[in-house]
Design a protein around this motif. Structure first.
Motif, PDB file in Angstrom:
ATOM      1  N   TYR A 135      24.207  37.903  56.924  1.00 27.12           N
ATOM      2  CA  TYR A 135      24.956  37.671  58.169  1.00 27.12           C
ATOM      3  C   TYR A 135      26.470  37.540  57.926  1.00 27.12           C
ATOM      4  O   TYR A 135      27.277  38.093  58.674  1.00 27.12           O
ATOM      5  CB  TYR A 135      24.436  36.409  58.864  1.00 27.12           C
ATOM      6  N   ASN A 136      26.839  36.802  56.897  1.00 21.59           N
ATOM      7  CA  ASN A 136      28.264  36.533  56.652  1.00 21.59           C
ATOM      8  C   ASN A 136      28.937  37.550  55.741  1.00 21.59           C
ATOM      9  O   ASN A 136      30.109  37.370  55.381  1.00 21.59           O
ATOM     10  CB  ASN A 136      28.432  35.121  56.080  1.00 21.59           C
ATOM     11  N   ASP A 137      28.220  38.590  55.351  1.00 24.20           N
ATOM     12  CA  ASP A 137      28.833  39.653  54.546  1.00 24.20           C
ATOM     13  C   ASP A 137      29.792  40.466  55.418  1.00 24.20           C
ATOM     14  O   ASP A 137      29.496  40.749  56.585  1.00 24.20           O
ATOM     15  CB  ASP A 137      27.761  40.590  53.978  1.00 24.20           C
ATOM     16  N   ASN A 138      30.909  40.853  54.851  1.00 21.94           N
ATOM     17  CA  ASN A 138      31.891  41.645  55.598  1.00 21.94           C
ATOM     18  C   ASN A 138      31.359  43.033  55.949  1.00 21.94           C
ATOM     19  O   ASN A 138      31.841  43.674  56.884  1.00 21.94           O
ATOM     20  CB  ASN A 138      33.188  41.773  54.787  1.00 21.94           C
ATOM     21  N   LYS A 145      24.580  41.304  63.671  1.00 22.28           N
ATOM     22  CA  LYS A 145      24.935  39.912  63.953  1.00 22.28           C
ATOM     23  C   LYS A 145      24.582  39.533  65.393  1.00 22.28           C
ATOM     24  O   LYS A 145      24.064  38.447  65.657  1.00 22.28           O
ATOM     25  CB  LYS A 145      26.426  39.683  63.697  1.00 22.28           C
ATOM     26  N   TYR A 166      22.161  29.984  55.512  1.00 20.73           N
ATOM     27  CA  TYR A 166      23.533  30.486  55.642  1.00 20.73           C
ATOM     28  C   TYR A 166      24.456  29.891  54.588  1.00 20.73           C
ATOM     29  O   TYR A 166      25.672  30.113  54.616  1.00 20.73           O
ATOM     30  CB  TYR A 166      24.082  30.169  57.041  1.00 20.73           C
ATOM     31  N   GLY A 167      23.883  29.118  53.662  1.00 19.44           N
ATOM     32  CA  GLY A 167      24.687  28.499  52.620  1.00 19.44           C
ATOM     33  C   GLY A 167      25.310  27.216  53.129  1.00 19.44           C
ATOM     34  O   GLY A 167      24.608  26.302  53.572  1.00 19.44           O
ATOM     35  N   SER A 170      29.076  25.218  57.374  1.00 20.04           N
ATOM     36  CA  SER A 170      30.187  25.840  58.106  1.00 20.04           C
ATOM     37  C   SER A 170      29.977  27.338  58.295  1.00 20.04           C
ATOM     38  O   SER A 170      30.633  27.969  59.128  1.00 20.04           O
ATOM     39  CB  SER A 170      31.505  25.592  57.371  1.00 20.04           C
ATOM     40  N   ASN A 171      29.064  27.909  57.509  1.00 24.90           N
ATOM     41  CA  ASN A 171      28.798  29.348  57.613  1.00 24.90           C
ATOM     42  C   ASN A 171      27.767  29.685  58.685  1.00 24.90           C
ATOM     43  O   ASN A 171      27.576  30.851  59.035  1.00 24.90           O
ATOM     44  CB  ASN A 171      28.310  29.896  56.268  1.00 24.90           C
ATOM     45  N   SER A 183      32.317  27.484  67.033  1.00 20.84           N
ATOM     46  CA  SER A 183      31.708  27.488  65.701  1.00 20.84           C
ATOM     47  C   SER A 183      30.602  26.438  65.641  1.00 20.84           C
ATOM     48  O   SER A 183      30.534  25.539  66.493  1.00 20.84           O
ATOM     49  CB  SER A 183      32.754  27.187  64.622  1.00 20.84           C
TER      50      SER A 183
END
Length: 244
Positions: A135-138, A145, A166-167, A170-171, A183
């Motif tokens: 999900y958070n990969d550029n 998403k 999500y790790g 905050s991610n 957020s």
């Protein structure tokens, strides 16, 4: 008088059946346009990330299948509309043949979905888990998403197992919050989704399979009624066809 009464009832019934067939086939034409449009959209989205993992031959086969189905439905709709208006026995006979083919395919589709229900749920499960991790990969496509966000918002869950997928907290995406926030961190603690989507997604897919079976069951019943109606119109239009 009794004979005249029966003839009048027969004419009214015939007209009602004709109108029913005409309306059904107008809907069929619109459905054919919709399916063909979906096929076109699949072509335009062929290079998006969700479809990159699909083999090219599989993707081409799928799009070709959609086009064939779309064209078939369109032809069926036009034949049904024309046949119900003209009462041509030949057109109705062709229409009944095509409807019979569709009913057989509908039965096969129901059997196929029920037979591969476990595999369908497994693929949905694996796909969701895979894209949650990315999900958070550029490089992750925005459509992916959005799809994950929609699932999390509607099922009220977060991640595959939990937010830890999500790790860092905050991610986690804002879609893991009951309220609309910029957020996840800004989401109130009592509004955060902490439960993973694994079990809820499995239940959702299972409900879709059941819904599909119910809808197809109604479609099979409608096909049977339509075939009987077309048979009635064909028989009542034999005299017209001989004159023509």
């Amino acid at each position: 008088r009794i004979q005249i009464l029966f003839e009048t009832i027969g004419m009214v019934l015939k007209d009602c059946v004709r109108v029913f067939l005409f309306l059904i086939n107008i809907i069929t034409v619109l459905l054919g346009v919709a399916v063909t449009t979906i096929g076109i959209l699949c072509i335009t989205k062929a290079h998006s990330e969700p479809l990159k993992d699909i083999e090219h031959s599989t993707l081409v086969s799928f799009v070709a299948f959609l086009f064939v189905i779309g064209v078939f439905i369109l032809v069926l709709g036009f034949i049904g509309c024309f046949g119900s208006i003209t009462q041509s026995p030949r057109m109705m006979c062709l229409y009944m043949s095509l409807e019979t083919v569709i009913m057989i395919l509908e039965v096969a589709a129901v059997i196929g979905v029920l037979a591969y229900r476990t595999k369908i749920k497994s693929q949905a499960d694996e796909g969701f888990e895979k894209y949650v991790k990315k999900y958070n990969d550029n490089t992750t496509d925005e459509d992916v998403k959005k799809a994950i966000d929609v699932i999390q918002e509607n099922l009220e869950c977060c991640g595959y197992n939990n937010t830890a997928d999500y790790g860092l907290i905050s991610n986690a995406p804002a879609s893991c919050c009951l309220e609309e926030v910029p957020s996840y961190i800004s989401c109130p603690a009592n509004k955060r989704f902490t439960e993973g989507c694994r079990d809820k997604l499995a239940s959702f897919v299972n409900s879709l399979v059941v819904m599909f079976g119910a809808v197809m069951g109604l479609a099979i019943l409608l096909s049977a009624i339509t075939i009987l109606g077309a048979c009635y119109v064909r028989r009542s239009g034999e005299q017209y066809d001989k004159i023509a």
